[in-house]
Design a protein around this motif. Sequence first.
Motif, PDB file in Angstrom:
ATOM      1  N   ASP A  71       0.825  -1.204   0.000  1.00  0.00           N
ATOM      2  CA  ASP A  71       0.000   0.000   0.000  1.00  0.00           C
ATOM      3  C   ASP A  71       0.859   1.254   0.000  1.00  0.00           C
ATOM      4  N   GLY A  72       1.987   1.218   0.705  1.00  0.00           N
ATOM      5  CA  GLY A  72       2.884   2.366   0.716  1.00  0.00           C
ATOM      6  C   GLY A  72       3.483   2.625  -0.657  1.00  0.00           C
ATOM      7  N   LEU A  73       3.863   1.569  -1.372  1.00  0.00           N
ATOM      8  CA  LEU A  73       4.410   1.739  -2.711  1.00  0.00           C
ATOM      9  C   LEU A  73       3.364   2.297  -3.672  1.00  0.00           C
ATOM     10  N   VAL A  74       2.120   1.794  -3.566  1.00  0.00           N
ATOM     11  CA  VAL A  74       1.052   2.289  -4.435  1.00  0.00           C
ATOM     12  C   VAL A  74       0.782   3.757  -4.154  1.00  0.00           C
ATOM     13  N   ALA A  75       0.809   4.136  -2.890  1.00  0.00           N
ATOM     14  CA  ALA A  75       0.555   5.531  -2.532  1.00  0.00           C
ATOM     15  C   ALA A  75       1.650   6.443  -3.084  1.00  0.00           C
ATOM     16  N   ARG A  76       2.913   6.034  -2.974  1.00  0.00           N
ATOM     17  CA  ARG A  76       4.000   6.850  -3.518  1.00  0.00           C
ATOM     18  C   ARG A  76       3.907   6.970  -5.035  1.00  0.00           C
ATOM     19  N   LEU A  77       3.508   5.876  -5.680  1.00  0.00           N
ATOM     20  CA  LEU A  77       3.375   5.931  -7.136  1.00  0.00           C
ATOM     21  C   LEU A  77       2.241   6.854  -7.547  1.00  0.00           C
ATOM     22  N   ALA A  78       1.142   6.850  -6.770  1.00  0.00           N
ATOM     23  CA  ALA A  78       0.010   7.718  -7.092  1.00  0.00           C
ATOM     24  C   ALA A  78       0.415   9.187  -7.049  1.00  0.00           C
ATOM     25  N   GLU A  79       1.364   9.526  -6.192  1.00  0.00           N
ATOM     26  CA  GLU A  79       1.842  10.900  -6.127  1.00  0.00           C
ATOM     27  C   GLU A  79       2.643  11.258  -7.377  1.00  0.00           C
ATOM     28  N   ALA A  80       3.419  10.279  -7.882  1.00  0.00           N
ATOM     29  CA  ALA A  80       4.257  10.541  -9.060  1.00  0.00           C
ATOM     30  C   ALA A  80       3.498  10.363 -10.367  1.00  0.00           C
ATOM     31  N   ARG A  81       2.512   9.476 -10.390  1.00  0.00           N
ATOM     32  CA  ARG A  81       1.740   9.195 -11.601  1.00  0.00           C
ATOM     33  C   ARG A  81       0.241   9.296 -11.293  1.00  0.00           C
ATOM     34  N   PRO A  82      -0.272  10.492 -11.118  1.00  0.00           N
ATOM     35  CA  PRO A  82      -1.711  10.616 -10.819  1.00  0.00           C
ATOM     36  C   PRO A  82      -2.558  10.021 -11.949  1.00  0.00           C
ATOM     37  N   GLY A  83      -3.584   9.272 -11.571  1.00  0.00           N
ATOM     38  CA  GLY A  83      -4.502   8.708 -12.551  1.00  0.00           C
ATOM     39  C   GLY A  83      -4.133   7.337 -13.065  1.00  0.00           C
ATOM     40  N   ALA A  84      -2.902   6.897 -12.842  1.00  0.00           N
ATOM     41  CA  ALA A  84      -2.496   5.564 -13.312  1.00  0.00           C
ATOM     42  C   ALA A  84      -3.117   4.500 -12.421  1.00  0.00           C
ATOM     43  N   ARG A  85      -3.535   3.408 -13.025  1.00  0.00           N
ATOM     44  CA  ARG A  85      -4.115   2.307 -12.246  1.00  0.00           C
ATOM     45  C   ARG A  85      -3.112   1.176 -12.119  1.00  0.00           C
ATOM     46  N   VAL A  86      -2.860   0.784 -10.892  1.00  0.00           N
ATOM     47  CA  VAL A  86      -1.909  -0.283 -10.595  1.00  0.00           C
ATOM     48  C   VAL A  86      -2.626  -1.627 -10.681  1.00  0.00           C
ATOM     49  N   THR A  87      -2.012  -2.589 -11.381  1.00  0.00           N
ATOM     50  CA  THR A  87      -2.596  -3.932 -11.464  1.00  0.00           C
ATOM     51  C   THR A  87      -1.819  -4.958 -10.651  1.00  0.00           C
ATOM     52  N   ALA A  88      -0.552  -4.677 -10.340  1.00  0.00           N
ATOM     53  CA  ALA A  88       0.234  -5.631  -9.546  1.00  0.00           C
ATOM     54  C   ALA A  88       1.426  -4.909  -8.927  1.00  0.00           C
ATOM     55  N   VAL A  89       1.802  -5.366  -7.744  1.00  0.00           N
ATOM     56  CA  VAL A  89       2.964  -4.844  -7.035  1.00  0.00           C
ATOM     57  C   VAL A  89       3.847  -6.031  -6.678  1.00  0.00           C
ATOM     58  N   THR A  90       5.109  -5.981  -7.100  1.00  0.00           N
ATOM     59  CA  THR A  90       6.057  -7.045  -6.781  1.00  0.00           C
ATOM     60  C   THR A  90       7.085  -6.504  -5.801  1.00  0.00           C
ATOM     61  N   VAL A  91       7.144  -7.129  -4.637  1.00  0.00           N
ATOM     62  CA  VAL A  91       8.057  -6.676  -3.589  1.00  0.00           C
ATOM     63  C   VAL A  91       9.131  -7.736  -3.385  1.00  0.00           C
ATOM     64  N   PRO A  92      10.380  -7.320  -3.194  1.00  0.00           N
ATOM     65  CA  PRO A  92      11.452  -8.296  -2.964  1.00  0.00           C
ATOM     66  C   PRO A  92      11.409  -8.838  -1.548  1.00  0.00           C
ATOM     67  N   GLY A  93      11.854 -10.055  -1.398  1.00  0.00           N
ATOM     68  CA  GLY A  93      11.924 -10.654  -0.068  1.00  0.00           C
ATOM     69  C   GLY A  93      13.273 -10.477   0.585  1.00  0.00           C
ATOM     70  N   THR A  94      14.248 -10.034  -0.183  1.00  0.00           N
ATOM     71  CA  THR A  94      15.592  -9.808   0.350  1.00  0.00           C
ATOM     72  C   THR A  94      15.971  -8.348   0.127  1.00  0.00           C
ATOM     73  N   SER A  95      16.801  -7.829   0.982  1.00  0.00           N
ATOM     74  CA  SER A  95      17.199  -6.433   0.872  1.00  0.00           C
ATOM     75  C   SER A  95      18.112  -6.237  -0.327  1.00  0.00           C
ATOM     76  N   GLY A  96      18.073  -5.045  -0.881  1.00  0.00           N
ATOM     77  CA  GLY A  96      18.949  -4.712  -1.987  1.00  0.00           C
ATOM     78  C   GLY A  96      18.352  -4.902  -3.362  1.00  0.00           C
ATOM     79  N   GLU A  97      17.131  -5.415  -3.460  1.00  0.00           N
ATOM     80  CA  GLU A  97      16.472  -5.594  -4.753  1.00  0.00           C
ATOM     81  C   GLU A  97      15.399  -4.528  -4.924  1.00  0.00           C
ATOM     82  N   SER A  98      15.186  -4.098  -6.156  1.00  0.00           N
ATOM     83  CA  SER A  98      14.146  -3.104  -6.419  1.00  0.00           C
ATOM     84  C   SER A  98      12.774  -3.762  -6.444  1.00  0.00           C
ATOM     85  N   ALA A  99      11.746  -2.953  -6.190  1.00  0.00           N
ATOM     86  CA  ALA A  99      10.368  -3.401  -6.321  1.00  0.00           C
ATOM     87  C   ALA A  99       9.877  -3.065  -7.722  1.00  0.00           C
ATOM     88  N   GLN A 100       8.761  -3.662  -8.126  1.00  0.00           N
ATOM     89  CA  GLN A 100       8.190  -3.391  -9.442  1.00  0.00           C
ATOM     90  C   GLN A 100       6.693  -3.174  -9.313  1.00  0.00           C
TER      91      GLN A 100
END
Length: 392
Positions: free
Chosen positions: A67-96
């Motif tokens: 939810d935090g990632l979706v909220a930050r994205l909504a600030e940068a991309r108003p109006g975009a609809r998110v269909t999936a969020v991929t979070v890493p299980g280990t530190s040092g990897e980016s999210a998608q």
Amino acid sequence: MTLREIKTRLRAVLFQVHWFVGLVAGLVLVAMALTGAAMSFEDEILRALNPGIVTVEAAGRTALTPDGLVARLAEARPGARVTAVTVPGTSGESAQVRLAPEPGRPGRGETLRLDPYDGRILGEARGEAAFALVLRLHRWLALPGGPDGPGRQITGAAAFGLIVLSLSGLYLRWPASRARDWRVWLKPALGRRGRPLYWSLHAVVGTWVLVLYLVMALTGLWWSYGWYRAGATMLLTGRAPAAEARPPRDEAGRAGPVPALDPAFAAFRAAAGPYAWASVSVPRNPAGTVRIRSLAADAPHPRARDEWRIRPDGRIEGRTLYAAEPLGERLVTAMLDLHQGRWFGMAGTVAFLLAALAMPLFAVTGLLLYLGRRRSRRRIARAPAVPAAASR
């Protein structure tokens, strides 16, 4: 007709089929093999090329929730609809984060990489566009029409050709004697020169990679023909393949309230244990079930994925664990990893890579043998006939 005559005629027919298929499909098979080899370590290459994009600095920071990632994205991309969020299980990897496509545009929407600790949008990874082109070359030679154009038919026919070449080559390779001597099968005659050397390399190296080529071809046809995929699924699992569900085009890119994902994600983390990554699909209905696909930290290969179905309040509806599935279901799920050799671990990946890189050897030696035979036939045709009296 005696059995020996039947075998002789069959051998002659298979020999003609072998060189004909090799000449027709050889160049396409080389292109498919080299592009497949280039993708063998795509993830590892992208990770090495893109520090700060594919990998990020953790430095003890706390990762954001979905939810935090979706909220930050909504600030940068108003109006975009998110269909999936991929979070890493280990530190040092980016999210998608995957976005819905724009209205009227087919296919999947844009995928963005985010810093999992502050939600900042990261740039496009260097090399991703190149690997996308390599994939198009591999699957349909990057010809117009994409997956629905002529390229897929050409690569599919070439995959069938590889099966024909492998099986006919095995028959032609079978020695008349000493069939149980491993040196006959596996030891190349490197001391020879000219055509004997070409034949030895063609035959012996072909023996080394025969099984790998059959696996590559049989699994590669999965993406070439729908009827093949349906038949293979039925054979392996006893069921018809499930139809892919797609959202209506007129609603695909419409922005709207995003259902809360954190309660479902917290339930997943409590039940799943260590994971390499987890992809949270956003339901279109705020009260709908949240589907989470994940890869366990100790998974045997990248597509040994589990699936969780969790209600928005955190109640687990069901789960499908890869390790608990029958072998046929696991093969269908991980067909790409079987195609690339990752099913067999790092040793399998390297073996498939080397086999793919060996494909030009067969094209070159096969062509040299073919041209050598043609030259020999022309020399024989031009040779003067020996008078019958002189031959006595």
